[in-house]
Design an enzyme around this catalytic site. Structure first.
Site, PDB file in Angstrom:
ATOM      1  N   GLY A  27       0.834  -1.200   0.000  1.00  9.70           N
ATOM      2  CA  GLY A  27       0.000   0.000   0.000  1.00  9.70           C
ATOM      3  C   GLY A  27       0.866   1.246   0.000  1.00  9.70           C
ATOM      4  O   GLY A  27       2.066   1.195  -0.282  1.00  9.70           O
ATOM      5  N   SER A 166       8.156   7.715  12.492  1.00  4.76           N
ATOM      6  CA  SER A 166       7.381   8.954  12.483  1.00  4.76           C
ATOM      7  C   SER A 166       7.542   9.651  11.147  1.00  4.76           C
ATOM      8  O   SER A 166       8.654   9.777  10.634  1.00  4.76           O
ATOM      9  CB  SER A 166       7.846   9.884  13.613  1.00  4.76           C
ATOM     10  OG  SER A 166       7.134  11.107  13.585  1.00  4.76           O
ATOM     11  N   LYS A 221       8.419   6.230  20.948  1.00  5.08           N
ATOM     12  CA  LYS A 221       7.490   6.648  19.889  1.00  5.08           C
ATOM     13  C   LYS A 221       6.085   6.866  20.454  1.00  5.08           C
ATOM     14  O   LYS A 221       5.355   7.778  20.021  1.00  5.08           O
ATOM     15  CB  LYS A 221       7.453   5.582  18.783  1.00  5.08           C
ATOM     16  CG  LYS A 221       6.452   5.862  17.664  1.00  5.08           C
ATOM     17  CD  LYS A 221       6.689   7.233  17.012  1.00  5.08           C
ATOM     18  CE  LYS A 221       5.989   7.387  15.673  1.00  5.08           C
ATOM     19  NZ  LYS A 221       4.559   7.123  15.684  1.00  5.08           N
ATOM     20  N   HIS A 224       6.156  10.146  22.095  1.00  6.95           N
ATOM     21  CA  HIS A 224       6.319  11.124  21.014  1.00  6.95           C
ATOM     22  C   HIS A 224       4.952  11.484  20.431  1.00  6.95           C
ATOM     23  O   HIS A 224       4.628  12.656  20.241  1.00  6.95           O
ATOM     24  CB  HIS A 224       7.229  10.512  19.934  1.00  6.95           C
ATOM     25  CG  HIS A 224       7.165  11.183  18.593  1.00  6.95           C
ATOM     26  ND1 HIS A 224       8.024  12.202  18.216  1.00  6.95           N
ATOM     27  CD2 HIS A 224       6.357  10.971  17.525  1.00  6.95           C
ATOM     28  CE1 HIS A 224       7.737  12.587  16.989  1.00  6.95           C
ATOM     29  NE2 HIS A 224       6.732  11.857  16.543  1.00  6.95           N
ATOM     30  N   ASN A 225       4.135  10.461  20.158  1.00  5.22           N
ATOM     31  CA  ASN A 225       2.795  10.705  19.622  1.00  5.22           C
ATOM     32  C   ASN A 225       1.940  11.493  20.604  1.00  5.22           C
ATOM     33  O   ASN A 225       1.225  12.430  20.229  1.00  5.22           O
ATOM     34  CB  ASN A 225       2.107   9.378  19.310  1.00  5.22           C
ATOM     35  CG  ASN A 225       2.630   8.723  18.044  1.00  5.22           C
ATOM     36  OD1 ASN A 225       3.597   9.180  17.455  1.00  5.22           O
ATOM     37  ND2 ASN A 225       2.003   7.637  17.636  1.00  5.22           N
ATOM     38  N   GLU A 228       2.808  15.078  20.632  1.00  3.30           N
ATOM     39  CA  GLU A 228       2.226  15.791  19.493  1.00  3.30           C
ATOM     40  C   GLU A 228       0.768  16.149  19.764  1.00  3.30           C
ATOM     41  O   GLU A 228       0.307  17.241  19.385  1.00  3.30           O
ATOM     42  CB  GLU A 228       2.333  14.938  18.231  1.00  3.30           C
ATOM     43  CG  GLU A 228       3.744  14.836  17.679  1.00  3.30           C
ATOM     44  CD  GLU A 228       3.809  14.040  16.390  1.00  3.30           C
ATOM     45  OE1 GLU A 228       4.747  14.258  15.603  1.00  3.30           O
ATOM     46  OE2 GLU A 228       2.917  13.197  16.170  1.00  3.30           O
TER      47      GLU A 228
END
Length: 343
Positions: A27, A166, A221, A224-225, A228
């Site tokens: 994809g 990311s 991570k 990190h998200n 955000e």
């Protein structure tokens, strides 16, 4: 570029191990990451990349659209997974994501839904892998799941790396940031590929740093998200306050740009960030037919629903912080704002 052999009654062909890494899932995320790696090289030689998907048509579509890539090899259909694995140099390598998983040592990258689907793909690969082959999960996985996967695979003589990614689809193509975590020896075997594909900092360093043992990469991570979430919530509220005072979108963009480029003083450039960059773009954006609307000059935000969902990473981060008795009100408030917007 190799064509997809999808003839059910075609004679068996011996597959030669030529690829440095493989990508499972063709994809947008998978094909973009595969093309990104295929663009890169090590010691003067471009990486060879194998691409696998259950859909023969999907793999053929990617290969046809990128026919100039002679170092991209496609395998489509359930019966071609063995050939895909056989095309990978030892040790094989494969990373995995909510949309993306990869193997390395027979090296491959897998893009499938997270959770049970990722576990199923890992199990299919593990059944075909040999000792010291590497599976890399690059999805938005809970770091506790990564610890479990590492323990299970290592008991079987395989190796595992949990690695956050990311940058989304654009980052996958142009260079994302990677958050690897696990056993250092595994990282040392794959970092020449990962660092080549990674985004580069202003000083030229790759945006890929070993974060620690176990699920450390996925844990970093995860937060990190959540970070955000918090930063974007701040800029969302700034926009709402300015709008309440009658400040139009173009004026908001100019004001935010001045904050970003502030010079002098103790905090010069403090607010300069990608999160602020995209906020500036959003507040001044006009509706358009290209965006699915009208070319009438109206502000896009005036026609955008005030709703946004949350992924598991934000919730997991808040839960982990609370379980550790660490107050994280900005993360929690941002998560709750997203959840309430969906009511």
């Amino acid at each position: 570029m190799d064509s997809v052999n999808d003839a059910a009654d075609s004679p068996p062909i011996e597959v030669i191990p030529v690829s440095d890494i493989g990508v499972i899932g063709s994809g947008v995320m998978g094909s973009n990451l595969g093309l990104n790696i295929a663009d890169k090289s090590h010691e003067g030689k471009r990486f060879e990349v194998s691409l696998y998907d259950l859909s023969v048509e999907q793999v053929q579509s990617v290969l046809s659209a990128n026919s100039a890539y002679q170092n991209l090899h496609g395998f489509g259909g359930k019966d071609k997974l063995k050939d895909f694995v056989a095309s990978l140099k030892r040790p094989r390598k494969v990373p995995c994501h909510m949309e993306l998983c990869a193997l390395i040592q027979h090296q491959a990258i897998i893009l499938v839904p997270a959770g049970a689907a990722t576990d199923a793909v890992i199990e299919d690969l593990a059944a075909l892998f040999q000792a010291d082959d590497i599976i890399i999960d690059v999805g938005n996985a809970n770091f506790r799941d990564q610890i479990r996967r590492a323990e299970n695979l290592e008991k079987r003589g395989l190796r595992f790396l949990g690695m956050g990614v990311s940058g989304g689809a654009e980052g996958a193509r142009k260079g994302p940031a990677f958050f690897p975590g696990g056993t250092l020896s595994v990282w040392n075997d794959v970092k020449h590929i990962i660092e080549a594909a990674a985004a580069k900092a202003a000083d030229g360093r790759p945006c890929a740093t070993m974060n620690g043992k176990g699920g450390a990469g996925s844990c970093v991570k995860m937060f990190h998200n959540a970070g955000e979430y918090a930063v974007l919530q701040v800029w969302g509220e700034v926009h709402e306050v300015l709008k309440a005072y009658g400040v139009d979108g173009d004026s908001q963009a100019k004001l935010l740009e001045s904050w970003k480029t502030k010079t002098g003083g103790r905090y010069a450039g403090l607010l300069d960030s990608y999160m602020l960059d995209i906020t500036i773009e959003v507040v001044k954006a006009r509706d358009s037919t290209a965006a699915g609307g009208q070319d009438d000059g109206a502000m896009l935000l005036s026609r955008t629903m005030d709703k946004t969902d949350s992924k598991g990473t934000g919730l997991w981060s808040v839960v982990e912080a609370m379980q550790a008795s660490v107050p994280a009100p900005s993360l929690a408030a941002a998560l709750l704002a997203r959840q309430m917007s969906m009511l």
